[in-house]
Motif scaffolding. Structure first.
Motif, PDB file in Angstrom:
ATOM      1  N   LYS A  21       0.973  -0.990   0.047  1.00 37.07           N
ATOM      2  CA  LYS A  21       0.090   0.134   0.014  1.00 37.07           C
ATOM      3  C   LYS A  21       0.814   1.244  -0.025  1.00 37.07           C
ATOM      4  N   GLU A  23       1.220   5.488  -0.008  1.00 37.35           N
ATOM      5  CA  GLU A  23       0.272   6.622   0.141  1.00 37.35           C
ATOM      6  C   GLU A  23       1.050   7.867  -0.128  1.00 37.35           C
ATOM      7  N   THR A  29      -4.076   7.021  -2.003  1.00 36.25           N
ATOM      8  CA  THR A  29      -3.461   5.791  -1.859  1.00 36.25           C
ATOM      9  C   THR A  29      -3.630   4.582  -2.969  1.00 36.25           C
ATOM     10  N   VAL A  31      -2.860   0.435  -4.218  1.00 37.65           N
ATOM     11  CA  VAL A  31      -2.562  -0.982  -3.570  1.00 37.65           C
ATOM     12  C   VAL A  31      -1.930  -1.655  -4.791  1.00 37.65           C
ATOM     13  N   ASP A  95      -3.339   2.649  -9.789  1.00 33.33           N
ATOM     14  CA  ASP A  95      -4.504   2.874  -8.759  1.00 33.33           C
ATOM     15  C   ASP A  95      -4.447   4.320  -8.544  1.00 33.33           C
ATOM     16  N   LYS A  99      -7.259   7.205  -9.582  1.00 35.76           N
ATOM     17  CA  LYS A  99      -7.776   8.024  -8.548  1.00 35.76           C
ATOM     18  C   LYS A  99      -7.707   9.516  -8.726  1.00 35.76           C
ATOM     19  N   HIS A 352     -13.851  -5.144  -3.062  1.00 34.28           N
ATOM     20  CA  HIS A 352     -13.723  -4.672  -4.443  1.00 34.28           C
ATOM     21  C   HIS A 352     -15.003  -4.500  -5.099  1.00 34.28           C
ATOM     22  N   ASP A 372      -9.406  -2.230  -2.491  1.00 33.17           N
ATOM     23  CA  ASP A 372      -8.848  -1.973  -1.491  1.00 33.17           C
ATOM     24  C   ASP A 372      -8.127  -3.214  -0.379  1.00 33.17           C
ATOM     25  N   ASP A 374      -8.643  -4.111   3.753  1.00 28.82           N
ATOM     26  CA  ASP A 374      -8.876  -3.538   4.954  1.00 28.82           C
ATOM     27  C   ASP A 374      -7.913  -3.973   6.009  1.00 28.82           C
TER      28      ASP A 374
END
Length: 401
Positions: A21, A23, A29, A31, A95, A99, A352, A372, A374
């Motif tokens: 991950k 950031e 963020t 992944v 990713d 975003k 997802h 993502d 968790d």
């Protein structure tokens, strides 16, 4: 925008996964999947010790430059550990880019080339009747393509055969041992395809995975015996290192050939593709250097009438599956996508947006990859050592698994 931090999450919701991950300093963020079945901690260490320190402060938008930096900047190149680590970074950066752009990744790759991604399921049985029951379940769910595996008489615990709802061959920390008989296998396999075609007709697309078990002439014999059943492909008939073998197989059969799930780079596949010795390339996002590099492999394949068939078993996390679907949707030479649904525990760890419907998978329309991790949920499932089996012949000789 700069990369502010990155961390590796290793968890085991039914099987082990390695996730990176990243950031940014603006809170965006991304992944990436870094799972290497049975060697997970090697990739986790490579990322933690060597890759992550070099990422801090870099511009996340420079995906190509970062790929080259991680590949060319390491004297010891290629190999599954290195390329899985690079893939995790590359996927996470795509990713992030999606975003930031407010678009799903497939839009950044050129947009849709099709409405959905055709997937195939895994039908298997310990006998012909149980195999036919398994195929019927996939057909009832709407699958248009099915992989066919069944146990030859007298052989148990062979690759791909399981009565469990979720198939996971990696089990004990020390590899378990299975017994293999090539004569029994070659004698039996044509009969299962005859039975499936008789029951389900010519329209259902069928594949079969040999799993590197044969010599070139044995593979040629099998391919020829299966020609009446019009397979979509015969997968991994010989060990992937033996690329010369595909020339011999081609001389003897018109059954289409698929290979590549253990490939890590375009150089592994370039001869097979450019000389049209295969029909489908099965490399995958996580083990072949990420979206950036796999797109190169697929573009080369498109020039030589080779279609794609990316690996998609449960040893790849939903992060990898999501990335594969975005790429599948965009490329012009898509063939088939392997799909094995994950367990409920895995789906909870990796929320997802992709979905299955009427034989197709559809990627998420959310910005980025639409998946993502968790981390609180992942913490409930600590890593546990698990190894893939090994195979021996009946006389005890080590064989390919």
């Amino acid at each position: 925008m700069r990369i502010a931090s990155a961390r590796v999450v290793v968890c085991s919701p039914g099987r082990n996964f390695v996730t990176l991950k990243i950031e940014t300093d603006e809170g965006v963020t991304g992944v990436g999947d870094a799972t290497l079945n049975g060697r997970e901690m090697a990739v986790a260490a490579y990322l933690t010790e060597h890759v992550i320190p070099a990422l801090i402060g870099r511009d996340p938008a420079r995906i190509e430059d970062t790929w080259q930096y991680l590949y060319r900047g390491a004297y010891w190149r290629r190999g599954p550990v290195t390329m899985s680590a690079i893939a995790a970074v590359d996927t996470a950066l795509w990713d992030i880019k999606g975003k930031v752009a407010g678009l799903p990744v497939y839009q950044l790759l050129g947009g849709r080339s099709r409405e959905g991604v055709t997937v195939y399921g895994h039908a298997n049985g310990t006998s012909v009747p149980s195999l036919l029951e398994s195929v019927a379940r996939f057909v009832e769910q709407g699958y248009r393509a099915v992989r066919i595996q069944a146990s030859p008489p007298g052989m148990t615990d062979i690759y791909g055969i399981s009565t469990a709802p979720i198939y996971e061959p990696a089990s004990s920390a020390i590899p378990s041992e299975t017994i293999w008989s090539t004569p029994a296998y070659l004698d039996f396999i044509p009969s299962i395809f005859a039975a499936v075609r008789a029951e389900f007709g010519p329209s259902l697309r069928l594949t079969h995975d040999v799993h590197h078990r044969l010599t070139p002439i044995e593979a040629a014999r099998l391919g020829r015996a299966l020609e009446p059943y019009a397979l979509t492909w015969l997968e991994d008939p010989v060990p992937a290192e033996s690329q010369e073998a595909y020339r011999l197989i081609r001389q003897h059969t018109t059954t289409p050939l698929a290979v590549g799930e253990v490939f890590n780079s375009i150089w592994d596949a370039s001869t097979l593709i450019s000389e049209q010795l295969i029909d489908y390339i099965r490399a995958t996002v996580v083990h072949a250097g990420g979206i950036t590099h796999l797109r190169r492999v697929f573009d080369l394949a498109a020039l030589h009438h080779v279609r794609t068939g990316s690996h998609g078993a449960t040893d790849l996390s939903p992060v990898c599956m999501s990335a594969a679907l975005h790429l599948d949707l965009a490329i012009p030479n898509f063939g088939l996508q392997e799909y094995m649904p994950h367990s409920a525990e895995t789906d909870a760890v990796f929320p997802h947006g992709y979905r299955f419907e009427a034989g197709y998978l559809h990627p998420s329309e959310e910005p980025g990859l639409g998946v993502d991790i968790d981390e609180a949920e992942a913490a409930r499932y600590p890593y546990r050592a698990a190894s893939l089996p090994v195979a021996r012949l009946e006389d005890g000789t080590m064989h390919n698994w």
